[in-house]
Design a protein around this motif. Sequence first.
Motif, short mmCIF file in Angstrom:
data_model
loop_
_atom_site.label_atom_id
_atom_site.label_comp_id
_atom_site.label_asym_id
_atom_site.label_seq_id
_atom_site.Cartn_x
_atom_site.Cartn_y
_atom_site.Cartn_z
N UNK A 3 0.80 -1.23 0.00
CA UNK A 3 0.00 0.00 0.00
C UNK A 3 0.84 1.28 0.00
N UNK A 4 2.14 1.16 0.23
CA UNK A 4 2.98 2.35 0.27
C UNK A 4 3.32 2.87 -1.12
N UNK A 5 3.68 4.15 -1.23
CA UNK A 5 4.01 4.72 -2.53
C UNK A 5 5.33 4.19 -3.07
N UNK A 6 5.45 4.19 -4.40
CA UNK A 6 6.65 3.70 -5.07
C UNK A 6 7.08 4.72 -6.11
N UNK A 7 8.38 5.01 -6.11
CA UNK A 7 8.94 5.91 -7.10
C UNK A 7 10.00 5.23 -7.94
N UNK A 8 10.45 5.91 -8.99
CA UNK A 8 11.52 5.38 -9.84
C UNK A 8 12.52 6.49 -10.12
N UNK A 9 13.82 6.11 -10.11
CA UNK A 9 14.91 7.07 -10.35
C UNK A 9 15.93 6.40 -11.25
N UNK A 10 16.08 6.92 -12.47
CA UNK A 10 17.07 6.38 -13.39
C UNK A 10 17.50 7.42 -14.40
N UNK A 11 18.82 7.60 -14.53
CA UNK A 11 19.40 8.56 -15.47
C UNK A 11 20.18 7.78 -16.53
N UNK A 12 20.33 8.35 -17.71
CA UNK A 12 21.05 7.70 -18.81
C UNK A 12 20.36 6.37 -19.17
N UNK A 13 21.09 5.25 -19.09
CA UNK A 13 20.47 3.97 -19.39
C UNK A 13 19.33 3.68 -18.43
N UNK A 14 19.41 4.23 -17.22
CA UNK A 14 18.32 4.07 -16.27
C UNK A 14 17.03 4.69 -16.77
N UNK A 15 17.14 5.74 -17.58
CA UNK A 15 15.96 6.33 -18.21
C UNK A 15 15.43 5.45 -19.33
N UNK A 16 16.35 4.84 -20.08
CA UNK A 16 15.94 3.94 -21.16
C UNK A 16 15.16 2.74 -20.62
N UNK A 17 15.52 2.28 -19.42
CA UNK A 17 14.79 1.20 -18.76
C UNK A 17 13.54 1.75 -18.07
N UNK A 18 13.69 2.89 -17.43
CA UNK A 18 12.62 3.42 -16.58
C UNK A 18 11.40 3.91 -17.31
N UNK A 19 11.58 4.58 -18.44
CA UNK A 19 10.41 5.13 -19.14
C UNK A 19 9.46 4.03 -19.60
N UNK A 20 9.92 2.97 -20.28
CA UNK A 20 8.96 1.91 -20.64
C UNK A 20 8.40 1.17 -19.44
N UNK A 21 9.17 1.08 -18.36
CA UNK A 21 8.68 0.45 -17.13
C UNK A 21 7.58 1.28 -16.50
N UNK A 22 7.83 2.56 -16.30
CA UNK A 22 6.85 3.44 -15.67
C UNK A 22 5.61 3.59 -16.54
N UNK A 23 5.79 3.54 -17.86
CA UNK A 23 4.65 3.70 -18.78
C UNK A 23 3.60 2.61 -18.61
#
Length: 255
Positions: A142-162
Amino acid sequence: MHSLQFTAESSSNDVIERDFTVGGVPGVLWSPASGAADSAPLILMAHGGGNHKKHPAMSGRAGLLVTGCGFHVACLDAPGHGDRPRTAHDEAEIAELFRARTAGEPEGPIVIRYNDHLAKLAVPEYQATLDALQELPEIGASGPVGFWGINMGTAIGIPFVAIEPRITAAVFGQHWPDVLAEKARQITIPIEFDLQWDDEHISREEGLALFDAFASKEKSLHVNSGKHKDLPRFEADSAVRFFARHFRRAVTSPA
Protein backbone atom coordinates in the motif's frame (compact mmCIF):
# COMPACT_ATOMS: atom_id res chain seq x y z
CA MET A 1 5.64 -15.29 -9.18
CA HIS A 2 9.36 -15.24 -8.35
CA SER A 3 10.25 -15.12 -4.66
CA LEU A 4 12.89 -12.85 -3.22
CA GLN A 5 15.94 -14.50 -1.67
CA PHE A 6 18.32 -12.47 0.50
CA THR A 7 21.93 -13.58 0.02
CA ALA A 8 24.00 -11.14 2.12
CA GLU A 9 23.57 -8.34 4.64
CA SER A 10 25.74 -5.54 6.00
CA SER A 11 25.18 -2.28 7.87
CA SER A 12 26.97 1.08 7.75
CA ASN A 13 26.09 4.69 8.53
CA ASP A 14 22.56 3.82 9.67
CA VAL A 15 21.82 1.98 6.42
CA ILE A 16 21.20 -1.76 6.08
CA GLU A 17 22.32 -3.16 2.73
CA ARG A 18 20.86 -6.51 1.69
CA ASP A 19 21.80 -8.34 -1.49
CA PHE A 20 18.99 -10.37 -3.04
CA THR A 21 17.93 -12.28 -6.11
CA VAL A 22 14.52 -12.45 -7.78
CA GLY A 23 14.23 -15.10 -10.47
CA GLY A 24 18.01 -15.26 -10.63
CA VAL A 25 18.37 -11.49 -11.17
CA PRO A 26 20.74 -9.89 -8.61
CA GLY A 27 19.71 -6.76 -6.78
CA VAL A 28 20.35 -4.77 -3.63
CA LEU A 29 17.93 -3.30 -1.09
CA TRP A 30 18.94 -0.43 1.18
CA SER A 31 16.81 0.22 4.29
CA PRO A 32 16.96 2.30 7.49
CA ALA A 33 19.02 0.52 10.16
CA SER A 34 16.63 1.79 12.83
CA GLY A 35 13.72 0.07 11.15
CA ALA A 36 10.80 1.66 9.34
CA ALA A 37 7.07 1.67 9.72
CA ASP A 38 4.93 -0.62 7.61
CA SER A 39 4.38 0.57 4.05
CA ALA A 40 7.38 2.90 4.03
CA PRO A 41 7.93 4.35 0.54
CA LEU A 42 10.07 2.43 -1.92
CA ILE A 43 12.26 3.95 -4.63
CA LEU A 44 13.36 1.68 -7.46
CA MET A 45 16.57 2.79 -9.16
CA ALA A 46 18.26 1.77 -12.42
CA HIS A 47 21.95 2.41 -13.02
CA GLY A 48 23.68 3.92 -16.02
CA GLY A 49 25.32 2.08 -18.90
CA GLY A 50 28.52 0.24 -18.05
CA ASN A 51 27.85 0.52 -14.31
CA HIS A 52 26.22 -1.78 -11.75
CA LYS A 53 23.73 -1.84 -8.89
CA LYS A 54 26.28 -0.77 -6.24
CA HIS A 55 28.03 1.90 -8.29
CA PRO A 56 28.87 4.89 -6.05
CA ALA A 57 26.14 6.94 -7.74
CA MET A 58 23.57 4.30 -6.78
CA SER A 59 24.73 3.76 -3.20
CA GLY A 60 25.12 7.52 -2.73
CA ARG A 61 21.58 8.27 -3.90
CA ALA A 62 20.25 5.41 -1.82
CA GLY A 63 21.99 6.77 1.26
CA LEU A 64 20.34 10.15 0.80
CA LEU A 65 16.89 8.59 0.48
CA VAL A 66 17.32 6.16 3.37
CA THR A 67 18.92 8.48 5.93
CA GLY A 68 17.14 11.63 4.80
CA CYS A 69 13.63 10.28 4.31
CA GLY A 70 13.39 6.80 5.83
CA PHE A 71 12.70 5.27 2.41
CA HIS A 72 13.66 1.85 1.12
CA VAL A 73 15.68 1.81 -2.10
CA ALA A 74 16.31 -1.07 -4.50
CA CYS A 75 18.41 -1.44 -7.63
CA LEU A 76 18.96 -4.35 -10.04
CA ASP A 77 21.96 -5.19 -12.17
CA ALA A 78 20.83 -4.57 -15.74
CA PRO A 79 21.21 -7.43 -18.23
CA GLY A 80 24.87 -7.84 -19.16
CA HIS A 81 26.01 -5.61 -16.28
CA GLY A 82 27.39 -6.09 -12.77
CA ASP A 83 27.12 -9.68 -11.60
CA ARG A 84 25.27 -10.77 -14.74
CA PRO A 85 27.07 -12.45 -17.65
CA ARG A 86 27.35 -10.79 -21.02
CA THR A 87 25.78 -12.48 -24.00
CA ALA A 88 27.27 -12.54 -27.49
CA HIS A 89 24.83 -9.74 -28.36
CA ASP A 90 26.14 -7.65 -25.46
CA GLU A 91 29.74 -8.16 -26.55
CA ALA A 92 28.96 -7.22 -30.15
CA GLU A 93 27.14 -4.02 -29.19
CA ILE A 94 29.85 -2.95 -26.74
CA ALA A 95 32.54 -3.60 -29.33
CA GLU A 96 30.62 -1.52 -31.86
CA LEU A 97 30.28 1.31 -29.33
CA PHE A 98 34.02 1.38 -28.67
CA ARG A 99 34.74 1.22 -32.40
CA ALA A 100 32.53 4.26 -33.03
CA ARG A 101 34.09 6.11 -30.10
CA THR A 102 37.61 5.46 -31.38
CA ALA A 103 36.62 6.54 -34.90
CA GLY A 104 34.98 9.72 -33.62
CA GLU A 105 31.57 8.64 -34.90
CA PRO A 106 28.28 9.41 -33.10
CA GLU A 107 27.58 6.98 -30.25
CA GLY A 108 23.87 7.76 -30.03
CA PRO A 109 22.52 5.33 -32.64
CA ILE A 110 24.35 2.42 -31.00
CA VAL A 111 23.40 3.36 -27.44
CA ILE A 112 19.76 3.90 -28.38
CA ARG A 113 19.54 0.52 -30.08
CA TYR A 114 21.37 -1.37 -27.33
CA ASN A 115 19.53 0.34 -24.46
CA ASP A 116 16.21 -0.46 -26.11
CA HIS A 117 17.22 -4.13 -26.26
CA LEU A 118 18.23 -4.13 -22.59
CA ALA A 119 15.02 -2.37 -21.55
CA LYS A 120 12.89 -5.08 -23.16
CA LEU A 121 14.65 -7.59 -20.88
CA ALA A 122 14.80 -5.41 -17.76
CA VAL A 123 11.20 -4.14 -17.60
CA PRO A 124 9.65 -7.52 -16.66
CA GLU A 125 12.50 -8.03 -14.19
CA TYR A 126 11.63 -4.77 -12.45
CA GLN A 127 7.96 -5.74 -12.37
CA ALA A 128 8.80 -9.09 -10.75
CA THR A 129 11.11 -7.39 -8.26
CA LEU A 130 8.45 -4.85 -7.29
CA ASP A 131 5.97 -7.71 -6.74
CA ALA A 132 8.47 -9.46 -4.47
CA LEU A 133 9.54 -6.38 -2.52
CA GLN A 134 5.95 -5.46 -1.76
CA GLU A 135 5.60 -8.83 -0.03
CA LEU A 136 8.04 -7.63 2.64
CA PRO A 137 6.23 -6.31 5.74
CA GLU A 138 8.49 -3.27 6.01
CA ILE A 139 7.46 -2.19 2.50
CA GLY A 140 4.00 -3.61 1.88
CA ALA A 141 1.69 -3.23 -1.07
CA SER A 142 0.00 0.00 0.00
CA GLY A 143 2.98 2.35 0.27
CA PRO A 144 4.01 4.72 -2.53
CA VAL A 145 6.65 3.70 -5.07
CA GLY A 146 8.94 5.91 -7.10
CA PHE A 147 11.52 5.38 -9.84
CA TRP A 148 14.91 7.07 -10.35
CA GLY A 149 17.07 6.38 -13.39
CA ILE A 150 19.40 8.56 -15.47
CA ASN A 151 21.05 7.70 -18.81
CA MET A 152 20.47 3.97 -19.39
CA GLY A 153 18.32 4.07 -16.27
CA THR A 154 15.96 6.33 -18.21
CA ALA A 155 15.94 3.94 -21.16
CA ILE A 156 14.79 1.20 -18.76
CA GLY A 157 12.62 3.42 -16.58
CA ILE A 158 10.41 5.13 -19.14
CA PRO A 159 8.96 1.91 -20.64
CA PHE A 160 8.68 0.45 -17.13
CA VAL A 161 6.85 3.44 -15.67
CA ALA A 162 4.65 3.70 -18.78
CA ILE A 163 3.07 0.32 -18.00
CA GLU A 164 3.41 0.22 -14.20
CA PRO A 165 0.57 2.02 -12.36
CA ARG A 166 2.21 1.50 -8.96
CA ILE A 167 4.88 4.12 -9.77
CA THR A 168 3.58 7.55 -8.75
CA ALA A 169 6.63 9.82 -9.18
CA ALA A 170 9.84 9.50 -11.21
CA VAL A 171 13.17 11.14 -11.95
CA PHE A 172 14.64 10.71 -15.44
CA GLY A 173 17.15 12.42 -17.70
CA GLN A 174 19.99 12.40 -20.20
CA HIS A 175 18.71 10.21 -23.01
CA TRP A 176 17.59 10.53 -26.61
CA PRO A 177 13.89 10.79 -27.57
CA ASP A 178 14.14 8.03 -30.19
CA VAL A 179 12.06 5.04 -29.05
CA LEU A 180 11.36 6.67 -25.66
CA ALA A 181 9.20 9.65 -26.70
CA GLU A 182 6.26 7.46 -27.68
CA LYS A 183 6.33 5.74 -24.28
CA ALA A 184 6.85 9.04 -22.44
CA ARG A 185 3.54 10.24 -23.88
CA GLN A 186 1.84 7.52 -21.83
CA ILE A 187 3.28 8.85 -18.55
CA THR A 188 1.18 11.32 -16.55
CA ILE A 189 2.74 11.14 -13.07
CA PRO A 190 4.96 13.93 -11.66
CA ILE A 191 8.38 13.97 -13.33
CA GLU A 192 11.73 15.62 -12.62
CA PHE A 193 14.04 15.60 -15.64
CA ASP A 194 17.79 16.33 -15.81
CA LEU A 195 19.48 17.72 -18.93
CA GLN A 196 23.08 18.79 -19.55
CA TRP A 197 23.13 21.88 -21.77
CA ASP A 198 26.53 21.09 -23.29
CA ASP A 199 26.08 17.32 -23.64
CA GLU A 200 28.44 16.11 -26.36
CA HIS A 201 26.23 13.11 -27.18
CA ILE A 202 22.63 14.30 -26.72
CA SER A 203 21.77 17.62 -28.34
CA ARG A 204 19.74 20.24 -26.52
CA GLU A 205 16.95 19.73 -29.02
CA GLU A 206 16.88 15.98 -28.40
CA GLY A 207 16.89 16.37 -24.63
CA LEU A 208 14.11 18.94 -24.74
CA ALA A 209 12.08 16.77 -27.12
CA LEU A 210 12.09 13.88 -24.65
CA PHE A 211 11.11 16.17 -21.76
CA ASP A 212 8.33 17.69 -23.84
CA ALA A 213 6.95 14.24 -24.70
CA PHE A 214 5.83 13.45 -21.14
CA ALA A 215 2.09 13.92 -20.67
CA SER A 216 2.55 14.80 -17.01
CA LYS A 217 0.74 17.90 -15.76
CA GLU A 218 3.56 18.36 -13.26
CA LYS A 219 7.01 18.05 -14.76
CA SER A 220 10.14 19.95 -13.89
CA LEU A 221 13.14 20.45 -16.19
CA HIS A 222 16.53 20.81 -14.50
CA VAL A 223 19.15 22.15 -16.94
CA ASN A 224 22.80 22.56 -16.00
CA SER A 225 25.81 23.63 -18.00
CA GLY A 226 28.42 20.96 -18.63
CA LYS A 227 28.99 17.81 -20.64
CA HIS A 228 27.29 14.43 -20.42
CA LYS A 229 29.13 13.25 -17.31
CA ASP A 230 29.04 16.61 -15.53
CA LEU A 231 25.60 16.29 -13.93
CA PRO A 232 25.99 18.21 -10.64
CA ARG A 233 25.76 16.23 -7.43
CA PHE A 234 23.24 18.70 -6.05
CA GLU A 235 20.70 17.31 -8.51
CA ALA A 236 20.64 14.18 -6.34
CA ASP A 237 19.59 16.35 -3.39
CA SER A 238 16.87 17.87 -5.57
CA ALA A 239 15.60 14.42 -6.53
CA VAL A 240 15.40 13.44 -2.87
CA ARG A 241 13.34 16.55 -2.12
CA PHE A 242 11.13 15.73 -5.11
CA PHE A 243 10.33 12.26 -3.79
CA ALA A 244 9.93 13.51 -0.22
CA ARG A 245 7.46 16.15 -1.39
CA HIS A 246 5.32 13.70 -3.31
CA PHE A 247 5.48 11.01 -0.65
CA ARG A 248 4.98 13.51 2.19
CA ARG A 249 8.15 12.76 4.11
CA ALA A 250 10.35 15.44 5.66
CA VAL A 251 13.97 15.49 4.48
CA THR A 252 16.61 15.51 7.20
CA SER A 253 20.28 16.11 6.57
CA PRO A 254 22.59 13.23 7.56
CA ALA A 255 24.60 13.97 10.69
